[in-house]
Design an enzyme around this catalytic site. Structure first.
Site, short mmCIF file in Angstrom:
data_model
loop_
_atom_site.label_atom_id
_atom_site.label_comp_id
_atom_site.label_asym_id
_atom_site.label_seq_id
_atom_site.Cartn_x
_atom_site.Cartn_y
_atom_site.Cartn_z
CE1 TYR A 140 1.44 -5.44 0.51
CE2 TYR A 140 2.13 -4.75 2.69
CZ TYR A 140 2.45 -5.18 1.41
OH TYR A 140 3.76 -5.33 1.06
CE LYS A 214 0.80 -9.18 -14.99
NZ LYS A 214 1.98 -9.19 -15.90
CG ASP A 247 4.95 -7.26 -16.68
OD1 ASP A 247 4.31 -6.19 -16.71
OD2 ASP A 247 4.57 -8.28 -17.29
CG ASP A 271 6.83 -4.18 -0.01
OD1 ASP A 271 7.70 -3.51 0.55
OD2 ASP A 271 6.71 -5.42 0.14
CG ASP A 275 13.14 -3.67 -0.97
OD1 ASP A 275 12.58 -2.77 -0.31
OD2 ASP A 275 13.61 -4.70 -0.44
C1 IPM Z 1 8.02 -2.07 3.93
C2 IPM Z 1 7.94 -3.48 4.47
C3 IPM Z 1 6.53 -3.75 4.98
C4 IPM Z 1 5.58 -3.64 3.78
C5 IPM Z 1 6.31 -5.09 5.69
C6 IPM Z 1 7.36 -5.36 6.74
C7 IPM Z 1 4.95 -5.15 6.30
O1 IPM Z 1 8.33 -4.40 3.52
O2 IPM Z 1 7.77 -1.13 4.69
O3 IPM Z 1 8.40 -1.91 2.77
O4 IPM Z 1 5.38 -4.62 3.08
O5 IPM Z 1 5.07 -2.55 3.58
MN MN Z 2 9.31 -3.48 1.79
#
Ligand code: IPM
Ligand code: MN
Ligand code: NAD
Length: 380
Positions: A140, A214, A247, A271, A275
């Site tokens: 990042y 990794k 993984d 990140d 999710d």
């Molecule tokens: C998150 C988002 C951000 C990240 C993006 C939009 C920059 O995906 O907050 O999880 O990757 O951190």
């Molecule tokens: Mn995200």
């Protein structure tokens, strides 16, 4: 009465819809618990960018610095090239305020109907861990580029050597283009995030800290990551540790999430895996996060994005944003109000009447916010 100034950046898409409910709930909590929240609204996001060309100006950052915390919705708009708003506003804030921790609890809420967790027979106590995502380094850092026709001869030469390619520097075509992005981690950066992860385990009476990387492929950056994890862990002999490759970690999130207590991850893996964490705890609409600078200005937001597919319909699930609001209250020291907000959410779930479409209901975002306020008022 104590007053807190909070910077409010609703941003784009559902970000605006869910933070409106969050503000409503936080204000109600502050009234019940006798303190004052003064939200200072900032318009930064796609509309503002398309109208003015501004992302987030320096003087706004200076103003925000004087507030107690930031409450943010989401950034991103299909009309704007990916990256402009996300990097120019969201990452700008995280980096500017050196919010080096991205704290992401993965927790199946009590009273959430079982079918909302895609994993069979999991109870709230099975899915209850804390992801400590490093938030300022890794892939990042923004170092990257594209090397193509018309680029300086030196870089093309490096590329020719690197890939043992055969081309004449004077006859480079579009097909010779390459792109690169560099991941950077620092010893200081690793040390501070590892320390935060172990301290989180101690504070929350958790037994294990797992580190994800990794290091078997990206040996330089994650070699340093791993080494620092081992070093910092020596200061916490009472905490058990394990090191997982990313993984396998993804597999364990699904196979047995109960094995995790605190999981420390580099920025990008954190990140992606959160999710997945959001899905196992009931969906994207349920997962909150705090971008923390322990000595500075922190920022709280749902982990989801602007959700263009449902934006404008008033049907986004506001739980993630309201929960992030509870984390904000906790961070400014209003612990009782923070708990009250969570109790409000849990009571609405227990009642089971107000559900947004992602949970199989037909309620609007606004109705959920109102229901949480009603539930909290029972505790006056
Ligand atoms: C998150 C988002 C951000 C990240 C993006 C939009 C920059 O995906 O907050 O999880 O990757 O951190
Ligand atoms: Mn995200
Ligand atoms: P997203 O998180 O916006 O949406 C993914 C899926 O989850 C969609 O189907 C969406 O409808 C659903 N979803 C998200 N939030 C929801 C909610 N509150 N209630 C119910 N369903 C919800 O991810 P995306 O579609 O990949 O990204 C859209 C935009 O948001 C992009 O511009 C992206 O860069 C940006 N983004 C921003 C952030 C942030 O600001 N923190 C985070 C992720 C993505």
């Amino acid at each position: 009465m104590t007053e807190y100034k909070i910077s409010l950046i609703p941003g784009d898409g559902v970000g605006k819809e869910v933070t409106a409910e969050g503000v409503k709930v936080l204000k109600a909590a502050s009234e019940i618990k006798n303190f004052n929240l003064n939200f200072i609204h900032y318009p930064f996001g796609s509309e503002h960018y398309l109208e003015t060309g501004d992302l987030i100006p320096e003087d706004a950052l200076n103003e925000i610095k004087k507030t107690g915390a930031i409450y943010l919705g989401a950034l991103g708009d299909p009309r704007v090239k990916p990256g402009i708003l996300e990097q120019g506003i969201l990452l700008k804030l995280r980096f500017h305020f050196d919010q080096y921790v991205n704290l992401r609890p993965v927790k199946l809420l009590p009273n959430l109907p079982g079918y909302l967790c895609p994993l069979k027979n999991k109870k709230p106590e099975d899915i209850d861990f804390i992801v400590v995502r490093e938030n300022t380094e890794d892939f990042y850092v923004g170092i990257g580029g594209r090397i193509k026709k018309g680029t300086a001869k030196e870089t093309l030469e490096i590329r020719r050597e690197l890939y043992k390619l055969k081309f004449d520097l004077d006859v480079v075509t579009d097909a010779d283009e390459i792109a690169y992005q560099i991941g950077v981690v620092s010893r200081r950066g690793c040390e501070r995030i590892m320390k935060y992860a172990f301290e989180t385990a101690v504070e929350n009476k958790r037994e294990w800290v797992a580190s994800v990387d990794k290091a078997n492929v990206l040996t330089s950056i994650y070699g340093l990551w791993r080494e620092t994890f081992d070093e910092v862990s020596k200061n916490y002999p009472e905490i058990k540790t394990e090191k997982l490759f990313v993984d396998a970690a993804a597999m364990f999130f699904v196979r047995n999430p109960e094995r995790f207590d605190v999981v420390v991850m580099p920025n990008m893996f954190g990140d992606i895996l959160t999710d997945l964490g959001a899905e196992i705890q009931g969906g994207m609409g349920t997962a909150p996060s705090g971008n923390i600078n322990p000595g500075g200005v922190s920022m709280f937001e749902p982990i989801h994005g602007s959700a263009p597919d449902i934006a404008g319909k008033g049907i986004a699930n506001p739980v993630a944003a309201i929960w992030a609001g509870s984390m904000l209250l906790d961070s400014i020291g209003e612990k009782e109000a923070a708990k009250l907000v969570m109790t409000g959410i849990e009571d609405v779930l227990k009642e089971g009447k107000v559900k947004t479409p992602d949970w199989g209901g037909a309620s609007k975002t606004e109705e959920f916010g109102n229901a949480v306020v009603r539930a909290m008022k029972k505790y006056i």
